[in-house]
Design an enzyme around this catalytic site. Structure first.
Site, PDB file in Angstrom:
ATOM      1  N   SER A   1       0.840  -1.201   0.000  1.00 42.47           N
ATOM      2  CA  SER A   1       0.000   0.000   0.000  1.00 42.47           C
ATOM      3  C   SER A   1       0.869   1.244   0.000  1.00 42.47           C
ATOM      4  CB  SER A   1      -1.004   0.039   1.163  1.00 42.47           C
ATOM      5  OG  SER A   1      -0.718   1.054   2.086  1.00 42.47           O
TER       6      SER A   1
ATOM      7  N   TYR B   1      -0.193   2.283  11.513  1.00 40.74           N
ATOM      8  CA  TYR B   1      -0.411   1.536  10.266  1.00 40.74           C
ATOM      9  C   TYR B   1       0.715   1.824   9.274  1.00 40.74           C
ATOM     10  CZ  TYR B   1      -2.677  -0.085   5.970  1.00 40.74           C
ATOM     11  OH  TYR B   1      -2.966  -0.727   4.783  1.00 40.74           O
TER      12      TYR B   1
END
Length: 221
Positions: free
Chosen positions: A136, A149
């Site tokens: 990501s 994250y």
């Protein structure tokens, strides 16, 4: 035909990658925690005359991963590993719980490393194989309300880049995929993304990943 092991294969991008690769004619090993969702994907693959196998496992448990790969190797020749499984909790750092932070570290980082560690000796023995890490764009730059994250994704990026260097004199291929937010169940239970439907189609992202599979670094915005 290749045999491809995909983690987090029961939903979201993992599911769509499984369907896309199965449609191409590859055999898919569907790995995840929830056997019911994995079986649903297996049924979808079967309807298209594809081939798949379900193997439930908590990839954050190193011993469970070791046993899983030992079992699979006795019945399958794994050609490719796609480390796709991931979990995210969002908000200001002070509002995240210890459990939420631990889950992200355990699944996103440890899960990726444990799976790779157990599959890699098999690839080296056969002098062939590919490892694809789904990271990501959170692994490319810092983002507001995504501290822990993003930290987990930066770790996977560092792991991937180091693995590429470690294996550069072998025939093992390693690649990293950096994609933005997608319309998947990933956002369920979170108010971080108000309207996931405006995000990129997960099926579209999966299709692009399969088409660009040979690229060492893939950025899908």
């Amino acid at each position: 035909m290749k045999t491809i092991l995909i983690t987090g294969a029961g939903t979201g991008l993992g599911k769509e990658l499984a369907l896309a690769y199965a449609k191409r004619g590859d055999r898919i090993i569907l790995v995840g925690r929830t056997k019911e969702s994995l079986n649903d994907v297996k049924d979808l693959i079967k309807r298209t005359k594809g081939s798949s196998l379900v193997a439930s496992c908590d990839i954050s448990d190193g011993q469970a991963v070791k046993k899983l790969i030992e079992r699979l190797v006795s019945i399958e020749k794994i050609d490719m590993l796609i480390n796709n499984a991931g979990i995210g909790y969002f908000g200001n750092l002070q509002d995240l719980s210890i459990e939420e932070i631990s889950q992200m570290i355990d699944t996103n980082i440890k899960g990726t490393i444990f799976m790779t560690k157990e599959v890699l000796p098999i690839f080296l023995e056969h002098q062939s194989g590919k490892i694809m890490n789904i990271i990501s764009t959170a692994g490319l730059r810092g983002k507001v309300r995504e501290t822990a994250y993003v930290a987990s994704k930066f770790a996977v990026r560092g792991f991937t880049e180091s693995l590429i260097k470690e294996l550069e004199h072998t025939s093992i291929k390693v690649s990293a995929v950096y994609m933005g937010g997608m319309n998947t169940p990933f956002w369920e239970g979170s108010d971080f993304i108000k309207d996931p439907s405006r995000l990129k189609s997960v099926k579209q992202v999966a299709k692009e990943i399969v088409e660009r599979e040979d690229e060492e670094q893939m950025i899908i915005s």
